[in-house]
Write an enzyme that holds these catalytic residues in place. Sequence first.
Site, PDB file in Angstrom:
ATOM      1  N   ASP A 165      28.294  64.791  19.744  1.00  0.00           N
ATOM      2  CA  ASP A 165      28.899  66.115  19.885  1.00  0.00           C
ATOM      3  C   ASP A 165      30.312  66.063  19.298  1.00  0.00           C
ATOM      4  O   ASP A 165      30.854  64.993  19.006  1.00  0.00           O
ATOM      5  CB  ASP A 165      28.899  66.561  21.360  1.00  0.00           C
ATOM      6  CG  ASP A 165      29.002  68.078  21.494  1.00  0.00           C
ATOM      7  OD1 ASP A 165      29.350  68.745  20.497  1.00  0.00           O
ATOM      8  OD2 ASP A 165      28.753  68.607  22.592  1.00  0.00           O
TER       9      ASP A 165
HETATM   10  C1  BGC Z   1      29.540  71.806  21.898  1.00  0.00           C
HETATM   11  C2  BGC Z   1      28.202  71.791  21.211  1.00  0.00           C
HETATM   12  C3  BGC Z   1      28.301  72.469  19.877  1.00  0.00           C
HETATM   13  C4  BGC Z   1      29.358  71.769  19.058  1.00  0.00           C
HETATM   14  C5  BGC Z   1      29.502  72.317  17.650  1.00  0.00           C
HETATM   15  C6  BGC Z   1      30.668  71.327  21.004  1.00  0.00           C
HETATM   16  O1  BGC Z   1      31.905  71.574  21.566  1.00  0.00           O
HETATM   17  O2  BGC Z   1      29.466  71.020  23.060  1.00  0.00           O
HETATM   18  O3  BGC Z   1      27.247  72.423  22.017  1.00  0.00           O
HETATM   19  O4  BGC Z   1      27.060  72.473  19.235  1.00  0.00           O
HETATM   20  O5  BGC Z   1      30.599  71.908  19.727  1.00  0.00           O
HETATM   21  O6  BGC Z   1      30.073  73.554  17.637  1.00  0.00           O
END
Ligand code: BGC
Length: 744
Positions: A264
């Site tokens: 993530d």
């Molecule tokens: C979130 C994810 C998301 C990613 C990209 C993160 O902060 O936890 O769910 O897909 O950002 O935007």
Amino acid sequence: MQESDLKDLLSKMSTSEKINQLLQLSANFYEGTADLVSGPRQSLGIDEQDVKEAGSVLMAVGARTIIDLQKRNLKDKVRPIPQLFMADIIHGCRTIFPIPLAQGCTFNPKSVQEIAEVAAKEAARAGVHVVFSPMVDLIRDPRWGRVMESTGEDPFLNSVLAKATIKGYQGENIGGKDKVAVCVKHFAAYGSPLGGREYGSVDISEIELQNAYLPAYKAGVDAGAKLIMTSFNTLNGLPMTCNKYMISEILKKKWGFEGLVISDWGAMRELVVHGVAADKKEAAFLSFDSGIDVDMVTDCYTNNLEQLVNEEKIKMSEIDKSVYRVLKLKNELGLFENPFKDADETYDRAPQINQVNRKIARKVTTESFVLLKNDGILPLPKQMNEKIKKIAFIGPYVDEKEICSAWAFFNNNTENITLKEGVLNKKVAIKTYFEPGCDRLAYREKLVGMRKNHINELSKAELSELENRAIEVAKKSDVVVLAIGEHYDYSGEAGSRTSIGIPEHQLELFRKIYRVNTNIIVLSFSGRPLDLREISQKARAILQVWLPGTEGGNAIADVLFGNHSPSGKLAMSFPYNVGQVPIYYNELTTGRPINEVNREQRFCSRYIDAPNQPLYPFGFGLSYGQFDYSKIQLDAHELTSDSKIDVKVVVTNVGNYTGQEVVQLYVHDQIASIARPVRELKGFKKIALQPGESETVVFQIEEEMLKFYNSKGKHEAETGKFDIFIGPDSQTHNKETIYFKKTS
Ligand code: BGC
């Protein structure tokens, strides 16, 4: 491209080219020209070559932008490898659908698939190749802001809907027209942070993990998800970004996942902050060694993998495997032949949202609303009658366009239909008034939003003027429809809250209106289950409308005026108060359950200041129809490993309106080697019945349904008695008992 050509390409790539295929950067690295000399690149510590070679980009918006970026990426390269464009398409792209938690309440895989099909088409035409969806995290704590992104508290429902979503997005072949690859997230157990506080640690026993938390991710893998994103949290002490047991043993070896694993945002670097890696180099080693292929927006891999290879800590052949997985995904999407895939400016930038998509949105949005209370005041008449001649629509959501979540990046608010617009579109022959009554936020309240800051800048005088006007129209109306609830930025990522009621200033408005008119229908807007105790006692009806998206206003009007009977059922329990959370229907049996006999006694599993039950349980939701259930009929009482039992009920609509009902099947294992949930959802069917009509609903009970992970780590059913419940929600008393005998 043929597999042999892909392998040939890999063999010719330089080390830097390979490692940067594992780098994902955000779109702002490519904006204008500044990106190459300053800004995000500098703070991340990567150089111009890395930016040019990065294998994927996230959050670029729109066909034009992505086509331009892809052209820039391919220009003047010895080996022009297309970039992958990924984005958070969480509940729609341009047409925004209800939030996933509301989609869960449809209990309708067909509708959920339809939503994903539209979202896939709009995303693909906007140039996107991979969507960061579905989020399948099991959720039990409404304090956590991200409950809005999940389909709820039940492993079975989440699994069924995850499969439907993936089918909608990916179709049979991600290279097909208007299809995208999905990234299931957040592996694993992100939905249970300590105290409901975002990014908090997660501690779960192995048995609970296997039985409750992991099934939906596994369902995603089985449905062919091409990517999995690991979560930010620690799981039993170890951050998921470097949790080798979970990624390599469970996900890859046990479940056979062969797609891409991506960390993530920034999570790899956070291993240093977690205190499990001394520096970014160690973070890179731990993550890679655990099985993470792609590094989302850090320089851990880019700046360290080569050195780790030189030091013989990581094998180049392992890097090759990860890179090959990236190339394979690009190839499956057909990007080597057509790097722009379905990017289509004419569709993407069409002056109006596609009408077919709007129609689908309107239909599924009505299905996602949950009627929590109705003493008969709903549906409202479309023409004046004896009792109703004037209706006042009051509340900060009456004419509000921001009725999507913070994840609706590509939504243009002006295209959303407000409640007022929806009601006016109905052209009812009744006098209607529309007044906000107050702001969404309290006096001077300030929210730091994801995209902008939200502040209530109204003066006290202005607010009291709004309130007075609302009270005046409430006085002269026969019915008040009060549209209240949580601002969308109260939920979503980093939207944890310790108070989960209707905001106090709005509750105050409710009380003031109630003093002048008790005929109140509450429309509750929120991204999470709320504490609705006071409202539930005083309001005549409550319709939970969540964050309904583009067609919200039309869909609400459809339900209020009876064009559609509400058919949603809660995918997450609504607690009696916040002190009950985490609360979920499928808890384990305690040694001292509360029952009719000990209800007044102290030493049983109970609160002494509140009921054990939530205000509204999982699976609950009313309809304008009224459904009567027959007793359960079984075609046998004994089940073996080789047989099946048909269990059935006759459901009759004894009400005056046509309606849909979700018939739910729950199972409880009476005696097992470990304590088992008081009941577990194992099947559901959505049926539509006219007044007076009946339908026989049949479920088949088989061994597979009775299986669970026991303390030996085995997934098996155990011989013994099982209670079978069939009814309208998770608290039904309609019960029969069967005996299961393991025969193989
Ligand atoms: C979130 C994810 C998301 C990613 C990209 C993160 O902060 O936890 O769910 O897909 O950002 O935007």
